[in-house]
Design a protein around this motif. Sequence first.
Motif, PDB file in Angstrom:
ATOM      1  N   GLU A 425       0.855  -1.190   0.000  1.00  0.00           N
ATOM      2  CA  GLU A 425       0.000   0.000   0.000  1.00  0.00           C
ATOM      3  C   GLU A 425       0.891   1.241   0.000  1.00  0.00           C
ATOM      4  OE1 GLU A 425      -3.508   2.137   2.706  1.00  0.00           O
ATOM      5  OE2 GLU A 425      -2.535   0.280   3.380  1.00  0.00           O
ATOM      6  N   GLY A 426       0.601   2.180  -0.900  1.00  0.00           N
ATOM      7  CA  GLY A 426       1.358   3.431  -0.921  1.00  0.00           C
ATOM      8  C   GLY A 426       2.270   3.552  -2.129  1.00  0.00           C
ATOM      9  N   ASP A 427       3.374   4.259  -1.959  1.00  0.00           N
ATOM     10  CA  ASP A 427       4.319   4.571  -3.033  1.00  0.00           C
ATOM     11  C   ASP A 427       4.881   3.276  -3.642  1.00  0.00           C
ATOM     12  OD1 ASP A 427       6.596   5.309  -4.530  1.00  0.00           O
ATOM     13  OD2 ASP A 427       6.871   7.113  -3.317  1.00  0.00           O
ATOM     14  N   ARG A 428       4.530   3.012  -4.923  1.00  0.00           N
ATOM     15  CA  ARG A 428       4.935   1.759  -5.563  1.00  0.00           C
ATOM     16  C   ARG A 428       6.444   1.691  -5.772  1.00  0.00           C
ATOM     17  NH1 ARG A 428       1.115  -1.528  -4.666  1.00  0.00           N
ATOM     18  NH2 ARG A 428       1.908  -2.854  -6.352  1.00  0.00           N
ATOM     19  N   GLU A 429       7.063   2.824  -6.114  1.00  0.00           N
ATOM     20  CA  GLU A 429       8.510   2.818  -6.335  1.00  0.00           C
ATOM     21  C   GLU A 429       9.250   2.515  -5.022  1.00  0.00           C
ATOM     22  OE1 GLU A 429      11.485   5.631  -8.823  1.00  0.00           O
ATOM     23  OE2 GLU A 429      10.674   6.565  -6.991  1.00  0.00           O
ATOM     24  N   ALA A 430       8.797   3.102  -3.924  1.00  0.00           N
ATOM     25  CA  ALA A 430       9.436   2.841  -2.636  1.00  0.00           C
ATOM     26  C   ALA A 430       9.285   1.374  -2.241  1.00  0.00           C
ATOM     27  CB  ALA A 430       8.825   3.745  -1.567  1.00  0.00           C
ATOM     28  N   ILE A 431       8.123   0.802  -2.514  1.00  0.00           N
ATOM     29  CA  ILE A 431       7.906  -0.612  -2.185  1.00  0.00           C
ATOM     30  C   ILE A 431       8.838  -1.489  -3.020  1.00  0.00           C
ATOM     31  CG2 ILE A 431       6.243  -2.501  -2.368  1.00  0.00           C
ATOM     32  CD1 ILE A 431       4.061  -0.433  -1.670  1.00  0.00           C
ATOM     33  N   ARG A 432       8.949  -1.172  -4.314  1.00  0.00           N
ATOM     34  CA  ARG A 432       9.827  -1.964  -5.182  1.00  0.00           C
ATOM     35  C   ARG A 432      11.280  -1.872  -4.706  1.00  0.00           C
ATOM     36  NH1 ARG A 432      13.257  -1.701  -9.387  1.00  0.00           N
ATOM     37  NH2 ARG A 432      13.077  -3.324 -11.004  1.00  0.00           N
ATOM     38  N   ASP A 433      11.716  -0.675  -4.350  1.00  0.00           N
ATOM     39  CA  ASP A 433      13.101  -0.504  -3.907  1.00  0.00           C
ATOM     40  C   ASP A 433      13.394  -1.344  -2.661  1.00  0.00           C
ATOM     41  OD1 ASP A 433      13.605   1.219  -5.970  1.00  0.00           O
ATOM     42  OD2 ASP A 433      13.433   3.062  -4.781  1.00  0.00           O
ATOM     43  N   VAL A 434      12.454  -1.373  -1.722  1.00  0.00           N
ATOM     44  CA  VAL A 434      12.677  -2.128  -0.490  1.00  0.00           C
ATOM     45  C   VAL A 434      12.675  -3.638  -0.756  1.00  0.00           C
ATOM     46  CG1 VAL A 434      11.653  -2.736   1.744  1.00  0.00           C
ATOM     47  CG2 VAL A 434      11.877  -0.337   1.075  1.00  0.00           C
ATOM     48  N   LEU A 435      11.750  -4.116  -1.591  1.00  0.00           N
ATOM     49  CA  LEU A 435      11.693  -5.552  -1.873  1.00  0.00           C
ATOM     50  C   LEU A 435      12.941  -6.032  -2.610  1.00  0.00           C
ATOM     51  CD1 LEU A 435       7.939  -6.051  -2.863  1.00  0.00           C
ATOM     52  CD2 LEU A 435       9.055  -6.679  -0.724  1.00  0.00           C
ATOM     53  N   PHE A 436      13.396  -5.264  -3.618  1.00  0.00           N
ATOM     54  CA  PHE A 436      14.591  -5.653  -4.357  1.00  0.00           C
ATOM     55  C   PHE A 436      15.836  -5.527  -3.488  1.00  0.00           C
ATOM     56  CE2 PHE A 436      11.894  -5.727  -8.024  1.00  0.00           C
ATOM     57  CZ  PHE A 436      12.532  -6.555  -8.936  1.00  0.00           C
ATOM     58  N   ALA A 437      15.877  -4.520  -2.619  1.00  0.00           N
ATOM     59  CA  ALA A 437      17.011  -4.379  -1.714  1.00  0.00           C
ATOM     60  C   ALA A 437      17.076  -5.552  -0.737  1.00  0.00           C
ATOM     61  CB  ALA A 437      16.926  -3.060  -0.941  1.00  0.00           C
ATOM     62  N   THR A 438      15.905  -6.042  -0.311  1.00  0.00           N
ATOM     63  CA  THR A 438      15.884  -7.214   0.575  1.00  0.00           C
ATOM     64  C   THR A 438      16.486  -8.423  -0.126  1.00  0.00           C
ATOM     65  OG1 THR A 438      13.890  -6.366   1.678  1.00  0.00           O
ATOM     66  CG2 THR A 438      14.409  -8.701   1.961  1.00  0.00           C
ATOM     67  N   ALA A 439      16.086  -8.650  -1.384  1.00  0.00           N
ATOM     68  CA  ALA A 439      16.651  -9.792  -2.127  1.00  0.00           C
ATOM     69  C   ALA A 439      18.146  -9.631  -2.346  1.00  0.00           C
ATOM     70  CB  ALA A 439      15.921  -9.936  -3.456  1.00  0.00           C
ATOM     71  N   SER A 440      18.632  -8.376  -2.498  1.00  0.00           N
ATOM     72  CA  SER A 440      20.061  -8.142  -2.746  1.00  0.00           C
ATOM     73  C   SER A 440      20.935  -8.450  -1.528  1.00  0.00           C
ATOM     74  CB  SER A 440      20.283  -6.697  -3.194  1.00  0.00           C
ATOM     75  OG  SER A 440      20.134  -5.807  -2.099  1.00  0.00           O
ATOM     76  N   LEU A 441      20.320  -8.647  -0.355  1.00  0.00           N
ATOM     77  CA  LEU A 441      21.089  -9.016   0.832  1.00  0.00           C
ATOM     78  C   LEU A 441      21.633 -10.445   0.715  1.00  0.00           C
ATOM     79  CD1 LEU A 441      18.793  -7.626   3.699  1.00  0.00           C
ATOM     80  CD2 LEU A 441      20.883  -6.583   2.779  1.00  0.00           C
ATOM     81  N   SER A 442      21.046 -11.249  -0.168  1.00  0.00           N
ATOM     82  CA  SER A 442      21.470 -12.637  -0.316  1.00  0.00           C
ATOM     83  C   SER A 442      22.814 -12.724  -1.026  1.00  0.00           C
ATOM     84  CB  SER A 442      20.420 -13.437  -1.081  1.00  0.00           C
ATOM     85  OG  SER A 442      20.284 -12.911  -2.398  1.00  0.00           O
ATOM     86  N   ARG A 443      23.510 -13.817  -0.826  1.00  0.00           N
ATOM     87  CA  ARG A 443      24.809 -14.055  -1.466  1.00  0.00           C
ATOM     88  C   ARG A 443      25.111 -15.531  -1.360  1.00  0.00           C
ATOM     89  NH1 ARG A 443      25.857 -11.916   3.622  1.00  0.00           N
ATOM     90  NH2 ARG A 443      26.996 -13.371   4.973  1.00  0.00           N
ATOM     91  N   LEU A 444      26.151 -15.963  -2.082  1.00  0.00           N
ATOM     92  CA  LEU A 444      26.598 -17.336  -1.953  1.00  0.00           C
ATOM     93  C   LEU A 444      27.152 -17.549  -0.530  1.00  0.00           C
ATOM     94  CD1 LEU A 444      27.349 -20.148  -3.018  1.00  0.00           C
ATOM     95  CD2 LEU A 444      29.476 -19.165  -3.852  1.00  0.00           C
TER      96      LEU A 444
END
Length: 444
Positions: A425-444
Motif C-alpha cells: 500500500e502506498g508509493d509503488r517505487e518505494a515498495i519496489r526498492d525495499v523488496l529488491f534491496a531485501t533480495a540483494s542481501l542474499s549471497r553465496l
Amino acid sequence: MSGDGRESEGGEEEVRGARRIPGPRGAADDLDLESVPLPPLPPPGSAAPAGSVPEQSVPEQSVPEPPEAPEALMTSVPDLPHRVLKALLGAWALSACSAEETAAVEEHLTSCAPCADEALRLRDAVGLLHTDGSLDLDPTLRSRVMDGCLGRRPARIPVPEWAAPYDAETARLDALLRDIGDSEWHAPVRLRWFEEEREVSRRTTVAGVIGHLTAVDGLLSAALGLDDPLGGGEAPLDPAERTERYWSSTHRPPTRAVREPWRAQSHELIRTASFAGRNVAEASVSYGAFALPLQDALLDRAFECWVHGGDIADAVDYPYEAPSAAHLHRMIDLAARLLPAAVAGRRRSGLAGPAKDLVPAGGPGRSVHLAIEGHGGGDWYIALDSPAAVGSPERAVAQVALDGVEFCRLAAGHISPVEAAAGQEGDREAIRDVLFATASLSRL
C-alpha cells in the motif's frame, strides 16, 4: 514313539534326567479331576491309622464338596539339580514353566544368589520384548534435562544472548547431519541467491554446503584470533571467493568427513565468544565489501546456517522447521537494519529510484513501514533516502506486509521480489526498492 507323542521307554533312558518345558497348561476346569488321586480321609472324630483308608459313605441327598484346584494338591517340590534349575530361569522369566518347575525355581532362588541375580536380569529383559511402546526419545527430553541441570547449577560461563541463535542453529543442522547416510552426503543441492535484477544459482552437494559454511565461518575465526580453515595469509575476505577457494583446494569431492571440522569450528567460536566478555561483541568482522560487529556477524551466520540447513533438508527429504520466534525476530531485525544501506547501494548502481528528501544524519526521513506478521513478527520503518536517516512512522510513504519466514526466504534469495506474497500500500517505487534491496542481501 508312543501314541501320546513321547518316545518309547528306550528313548527315555537316553534323555533321563533332562527336564522339558511343558506347553501351556490348560485351565483347571479342563482337567480330568477323576484321574487326580485324592488323599486318604480319616474317619470322623478319630485319626486313621497310617496306611488305612476307612470306607466313607456319603448321604444320598448331600451335595459333595467341590474338588480342590490341582495346584492346591501339589504339595511336594521336585528336587532338581542346580544345572537344571539354572537352565529353567529363562522359561521361568517368561512364565512358561509348569507349577512344579516354578515352585522348584523360586525355592532355589531363595538360596542361590547368582541365580537370583540372573533371574532379575531376565525378568527386566522380558519387559523390553513388548512392542506396543515407542522407542523414540521424547523430543522435549533435552530441554527438560538442560533446564533441570541449569536450575540446580547455572553455567559458570554462559553463552552470550547474542550468540544463542548461532549456537541453536548449528546444533539443529548438526542433528540433521547425524541422521543422514553416507550416500546422502553426495545428494545434489542448488544454492540460490540474487544478484542485481536476477536470480543466480550454484550446484554442489550436501558436503559442499558444509564446506561453504566452514569457509565463511572462518572470517569470524580470524577476527577472534582462531585458525582460519583457509590458512589465513592471502585468503580472500569475500564469502563467494572464499567458498570457491575452499572447494578448489579439495582434490576429491568432499564427504561426511567435513562435518567434524565444521562442528569443531562452531564450538570453538561459541566458546571463545563466551569467554571473551562483553567487549568482543563489537569486534569488527570484515566480509570484504562490508563489515559487521561480531554479534551481528554471528546472527548473520545463524541465518545462513538455517537457510542452508533447509537446502540440505530439501535435498534429502528431511523435515526442517524455522528457528524459534525469538531468534527469527532477531534475524529479521538484522536484515531490516541493513536495508537502508542496501537501498543506497542499489541507488548508486542505478537500480533504485533517486533520493527525494535528504535530511541531516539522525533525522527522520521518508520511510517504508515493513510489517512482518506471524512467527517472529514485528514492525520496522526503513529509511529510503539515506542510510544516515532514521525510519519514522510519521514519514511513512508506503507499507509492505510479509510473513516472517517468507521475508527471510526473500532475504536469502530463495524467492524473487516479484513473487513475494506481500500486501502493499502506498508509493509503488518505494515498495519496489525495499523488496529488491531485501533480495540483494542474499549471497553465496
